[in-house]
Design a protein around this motif. Sequence first.
Motif, PDB file in Angstrom:
ATOM      1  N   GLY A   1       0.780  -1.256   0.091  1.00  0.00           N
ATOM      2  CA  GLY A   1      -0.145  -0.002  -0.128  1.00  0.00           C
ATOM      3  C   GLY A   1       0.716   1.108  -0.125  1.00  0.00           C
ATOM      4  O   GLY A   1       0.236   2.322  -0.170  1.00  0.00           O
ATOM      5  N   ARG A   2       2.174   1.045  -0.002  1.00  0.00           N
ATOM      6  CA  ARG A   2       2.822   2.518   0.065  1.00  0.00           C
ATOM      7  C   ARG A   2       3.060   2.982  -1.474  1.00  0.00           C
ATOM      8  O   ARG A   2       3.073   2.330  -2.507  1.00  0.00           O
ATOM      9  N   CYS A   3       2.756   4.168  -1.458  1.00  0.00           N
ATOM     10  CA  CYS A   3       2.434   5.037  -2.888  1.00  0.00           C
ATOM     11  C   CYS A   3       3.917   5.611  -3.061  1.00  0.00           C
ATOM     12  O   CYS A   3       4.164   6.543  -2.140  1.00  0.00           O
ATOM     13  N   LEU A   4       4.600   5.554  -4.019  1.00  0.00           N
ATOM     14  CA  LEU A   4       5.860   6.066  -4.099  1.00  0.00           C
ATOM     15  C   LEU A   4       5.631   7.382  -5.047  1.00  0.00           C
ATOM     16  O   LEU A   4       6.441   8.132  -4.887  1.00  0.00           O
ATOM     17  N   PHE A   5       4.549   7.420  -5.727  1.00  0.00           N
ATOM     18  CA  PHE A   5       4.549   8.497  -6.729  1.00  0.00           C
ATOM     19  C   PHE A   5       3.037   8.685  -6.966  1.00  0.00           C
ATOM     20  O   PHE A   5       2.166   7.373  -7.269  1.00  0.00           O
ATOM     21  N   ALA A   6       2.298   9.881  -7.274  1.00  0.00           N
ATOM     22  CA  ALA A   6       0.876  10.130  -7.602  1.00  0.00           C
ATOM     23  C   ALA A   6       1.081  11.190  -8.518  1.00  0.00           C
ATOM     24  O   ALA A   6       1.719  12.299  -8.185  1.00  0.00           O
ATOM     25  N   ASN A   7       0.773  11.177  -9.778  1.00  0.00           N
ATOM     26  CA  ASN A   7       0.384  12.270 -10.684  1.00  0.00           C
ATOM     27  C   ASN A   7      -0.323  13.478 -10.288  1.00  0.00           C
ATOM     28  O   ASN A   7      -1.178  13.246  -9.410  1.00  0.00           O
ATOM     29  N   ALA A   8      -0.136  14.400 -10.949  1.00  0.00           N
ATOM     30  CA  ALA A   8      -1.112  15.566 -10.786  1.00  0.00           C
ATOM     31  C   ALA A   8      -2.600  15.196 -11.111  1.00  0.00           C
ATOM     32  O   ALA A   8      -3.407  15.800 -10.226  1.00  0.00           O
ATOM     33  N   ALA A   9      -2.933  14.545 -11.868  1.00  0.00           N
ATOM     34  CA  ALA A   9      -4.179  14.015 -12.000  1.00  0.00           C
ATOM     35  C   ALA A   9      -5.143  13.389 -10.879  1.00  0.00           C
ATOM     36  O   ALA A   9      -6.269  13.497 -10.377  1.00  0.00           O
ATOM     37  N   PHE A  10      -4.098  12.698 -10.421  1.00  0.00           N
ATOM     38  CA  PHE A  10      -4.555  11.792  -8.982  1.00  0.00           C
ATOM     39  C   PHE A  10      -4.730  13.038  -8.063  1.00  0.00           C
ATOM     40  O   PHE A  10      -5.947  12.960  -7.226  1.00  0.00           O
ATOM     41  N   GLU A  11      -3.900  13.881  -7.714  1.00  0.00           N
ATOM     42  CA  GLU A  11      -4.152  14.902  -6.544  1.00  0.00           C
ATOM     43  C   GLU A  11      -5.220  15.702  -7.330  1.00  0.00           C
ATOM     44  O   GLU A  11      -6.236  16.181  -6.269  1.00  0.00           O
ATOM     45  N   ASN A  12      -5.699  16.075  -8.072  1.00  0.00           N
ATOM     46  CA  ASN A  12      -6.828  16.925  -8.773  1.00  0.00           C
ATOM     47  C   ASN A  12      -7.914  15.960  -8.260  1.00  0.00           C
ATOM     48  O   ASN A  12      -8.915  16.611  -8.007  1.00  0.00           O
ATOM     49  N   VAL A  13      -8.074  14.882  -8.553  1.00  0.00           N
ATOM     50  CA  VAL A  13      -9.362  14.024  -8.480  1.00  0.00           C
ATOM     51  C   VAL A  13      -9.672  13.891  -7.108  1.00  0.00           C
ATOM     52  O   VAL A  13     -10.891  14.017  -6.544  1.00  0.00           O
TER      53      VAL A  13
END
Length: 373
Positions: free
Chosen positions: A42-54
Amino acid sequence: MAERRGIAVAAGTTSTTLPAAAHWSEAFDLLATMVAVVQPDGRCLFANAAFENVLGLSRRNVLRRDWFEWFVDPSLLRDTVAAVACNEFSTSRLDAQLKRPFVSPGEPLLVHVIVNQMEQSDVTLVELIEIEQQTRQDREERALDQVRATKELIRNLAHEIKNPLGGIRGAAQLLQMEVESKGLSEYAQVIIHEADRLQALVDRLLAPHRRPHVVGDVNIHEVCERVRALIVAEFPRGLRIERDYDTSIPDFRGDREQLIQAVLNIAHNAAQALGERMVAGDARIVLRTRIARQVTLGKQRFRLALELHIEDNGPGVPEAIRDRIFYPLVSGRDGGSGLGLTLAQTFVAQHQGTIECESEPGRTLFKITMPLP
């Protein structure tokens, strides 16, 4: 919080490094779809800008939590990520519901999930595609086509009405001067009065196309505060206007007065629809501002965009006119001219923006989206 060559990693994570991290970050942030690099635990190493936005959260906050907690039923997704990471499958697909607790109204988003292997063991690349994304893009294109068609229709119709209208009024004035009967004179006066009323309507239809586009620096929160003050002055009792602002939103170039009029038209409609709730004392309008990233408006991609939500807890837009509320002369209220939303859409379109409406009993949301520099 540590930074690894352009990819943010939550504090406390292992020192796992991702190859070519810098250009991955830049490339993934340009995608309209959500992308995350996830480990089976479950460790997230990266999330892009679209993920932040949603999600309505910053990348830092996204990475601090167990990535699977963002889903309504994480068990199948957790098993799928583990299976792909262990090389049982090279890729796998499934549908899931993504939680959005910080985005109004907080309802889960149905997404199609694609889990892919990566060269590095124990790490997967997960892509999430909004199932309704294509539907929304089609709806935006139809709305833009509607704005253009409505603009041309209004302009042609107004000119066709205006020319004979002047002749009708002039003839009525001459008739009023010639007749001696008081009754006939009153009839002539009715014609003049109605001709003036139609002239005023035509002027309102043509106003957005005649008015010069006065461009200057605009702060969206100043626009919202001006609208709020006007609504409170007209409806001082039983109505609460809540403010939920993202103060980091920068100023942009636009026509301040046009935007005030557009927001005011929507908010004023909302206030008028809240009559019964004002009597009960629980009428509410929310003005909410947010930043959206990698947004497509009118077939053009923008890195940043402003989202302004105008939400009320009224009875909702009548279903019979829900698909036509931006058409001219369509109104769900007795005595309404049906021009307020048409003008609002025209003003927003002049700023390369769009307006969307979601409505159901107890909640109506108008969302204005405009590009930012």
